[in-house]
Design a protein around this motif. Structure first.
Motif, PDB file in Angstrom:
ATOM      1  N   PRO A 182       0.881   8.708  -1.777  1.00 16.39           N
ATOM      2  CA  PRO A 182       1.495   9.320  -0.593  1.00 16.39           C
ATOM      3  C   PRO A 182       1.319   8.387   0.608  1.00 16.39           C
ATOM      4  CG  PRO A 182       0.075  10.893  -1.738  1.00 16.39           C
ATOM      5  CD  PRO A 182      -0.191   9.541  -2.343  1.00 16.39           C
ATOM      6  N   VAL A 183       2.356   8.291   1.431  1.00 14.89           N
ATOM      7  CA  VAL A 183       2.296   7.350   2.555  1.00 14.89           C
ATOM      8  C   VAL A 183       1.176   7.723   3.520  1.00 14.89           C
ATOM      9  CG1 VAL A 183       3.940   8.610   4.017  1.00 14.89           C
ATOM     10  CG2 VAL A 183       3.727   6.126   4.232  1.00 14.89           C
ATOM     11  N   GLY A 184       0.812   9.011   3.570  1.00 13.89           N
ATOM     12  CA  GLY A 184      -0.271   9.435   4.456  1.00 13.89           C
ATOM     13  C   GLY A 184      -1.613   8.819   4.081  1.00 13.89           C
ATOM     14  N   VAL A 185      -1.798   8.480   2.808  1.00 17.30           N
ATOM     15  CA  VAL A 185      -3.039   7.816   2.393  1.00 17.30           C
ATOM     16  C   VAL A 185      -3.120   6.426   3.032  1.00 17.30           C
ATOM     17  CG1 VAL A 185      -4.321   6.896   0.427  1.00 17.30           C
ATOM     18  CG2 VAL A 185      -3.150   9.102   0.227  1.00 17.30           C
ATOM     19  N   VAL A 186      -2.007   5.704   2.992  1.00 17.29           N
ATOM     20  CA  VAL A 186      -1.985   4.346   3.547  1.00 17.29           C
ATOM     21  C   VAL A 186      -2.158   4.378   5.069  1.00 17.29           C
ATOM     22  CG1 VAL A 186      -0.645   2.219   3.755  1.00 17.29           C
ATOM     23  CG2 VAL A 186      -0.539   3.570   1.658  1.00 17.29           C
ATOM     24  N   THR A 187      -1.424   5.280   5.756  1.00 21.67           N
ATOM     25  CA  THR A 187      -1.565   5.342   7.217  1.00 21.67           C
ATOM     26  C   THR A 187      -2.970   5.792   7.606  1.00 21.67           C
ATOM     27  OG1 THR A 187      -0.690   7.610   7.269  1.00 21.67           O
ATOM     28  CG2 THR A 187       0.879   5.803   7.561  1.00 21.67           C
ATOM     29  N   GLY A 188      -3.566   6.669   6.804  1.00 19.80           N
ATOM     30  CA  GLY A 188      -4.925   7.104   7.100  1.00 19.80           C
ATOM     31  C   GLY A 188      -5.923   5.963   6.984  1.00 19.80           C
TER      32      GLY A 188
END
Length: 342
Positions: A316-322
């Protein structure tokens, strides 16, 4: 500051470095988008991608580019730009570099609305609509609780942090009440993901951004810069503080809520993009346009990493942005501490 004057008496003021940063980030987002459209199980070169976008190429290439990959790219660009613009407005209004919708509770409110739909049952459209309603209701609640002869920045931050803590607990409880499969789907949504996003996800956010971005960038940005001089100075210069704060807060909450409805509560983009814009432009003020362009480039780049970092498995892209946003925040705090500002 550079001023351009037209023969008709109109003038435009701009900072060349800020303009260069905005244009550079836009070119970077376009380049990353071209790479995203051409990469995947059916790799295509930049020429093939451009030919498919203009109606050429084979039927298969047009289908892959315009129906499978382009909606995800457009959603990423819009979500990144909307979150960054909303974050820049929040940070400028509360005059606090940590004044992000992630911290003030707006994204938690959108999550609460979405989780209610997960618990009671409903499709993707209802989930997206509930996320918007949840974000707006949270914005109204924080504004009402922070109101005391006007809304002060620090009061808004403190109330927002309190509401965020409450909603985090509510969201945890709602997850325990959801059926197992629906809870798994909700956790994925809460992480922030662009997987499977189509035109139905991008359309509402595109409409809202098309209306609110010009309103904020053209209609409110000059007054917002004067507000950063202090309420007394801005009021003496004729800025209608209460009306302007209400318009900007409503615009930022709408942008963040519709972005959450499109891709889930993607973390740290709203916090990091305005920070990076200020450092690159070296200019005071909210840096709204460079923030938008950097937010779009950041989310497209993060989505590329999420898709390609682990072959055969997408994150999920949220993992990378986090991970990126958390690392940036730690680095920023370390720099501030070494400089003696913490």
């Amino acid at each position: 500051m550079t001023v351009l004057r037209t023969p008709g008496g109109l003038s435009v003021r701009f900072r060349p470095r800020a303009l260069a940063v905005g244009l550079g980030a836009t070119v970077l987002a376009a380049g990353l988008g071209l790479v995203a459209l051409g990469s995947g199980d059916y790799p295509m070169g930049p020429t093939d991608v451009l030919r498919a976008l203009t109606g050429g190429g084979s039927v298969a290439e047009q289908f892959i580019v315009t129906e499978l990959r382009l909606p995800r790219l457009v959603t990423a660009l819009l979500v990144g730009a909307a979150l960054a613009l909303g974050g820049a407005v929040f940070q400028s209004l509360v005059r606090n570099p940590l004044g992000s919708p992630d911290i003030l509770g707006f994204t938690q409110g959108a999550s609460t609305g979405a989780l209610v739909v997960v618990v009671v049952g409903g499709g993707s459209l209802a989930l997206a609509g509930a996320a918007v309603v949840g974000g707006l209701a949270t914005g109204l609640l924080i504004y009402a609780l922070a109101w005391r002869r006007g809304v002060h920045g620090y009061r808004l931050v403190l109330v927002g942090i309190g509401v965020s803590a409450i909603l985090t607990g509510v969201n945890g409880y709602l997850l325990t009440r959801a059926p197992l499969m629906d809870a798994a789907r909700a956790v994925l949504w809460l992480t922030g993901s662009l997987d499977g996003r189509g035109w139905a996800n991008a359309g509402p956010l595109l409409a809202v951004t098309a209306v609110l971005a010009p309103l904020v960038l053209v209609g409110c940005a000059p007054a917002l810069r004067m507000m950063e001089l202090g309420d007394d100075t801005a009021s003496a210069l004729g800025v209608p503080l209460r009306r302007l704060r209400l318009v900007l807060l409503a615009s930022a909450v709408l942008l963040v809520s519709f972005a959450a409805a499109a891709a889930g509560p993607v973390s740290f983009v709203a916090l990091v993009a305005p920070h990076v814009a200020r450092r690159l432009t070296r200019a005071p003020g909210p840096n709204l346009l460079p923030s938008m362009a950097l937010g779009a480039a950041l989310l497209v780049g993060a989505d590329l990493v999420a898709q390609r970092a682990f072959p055969g498995h997408q994150l999920p892209v949220g993992v990378v942005t986090g991970v990126l946003g958390g690392g940036y925040l730690v680095w920023l705090l370390a720099v501030e501490r070494r400089a003696g500002r913490l």
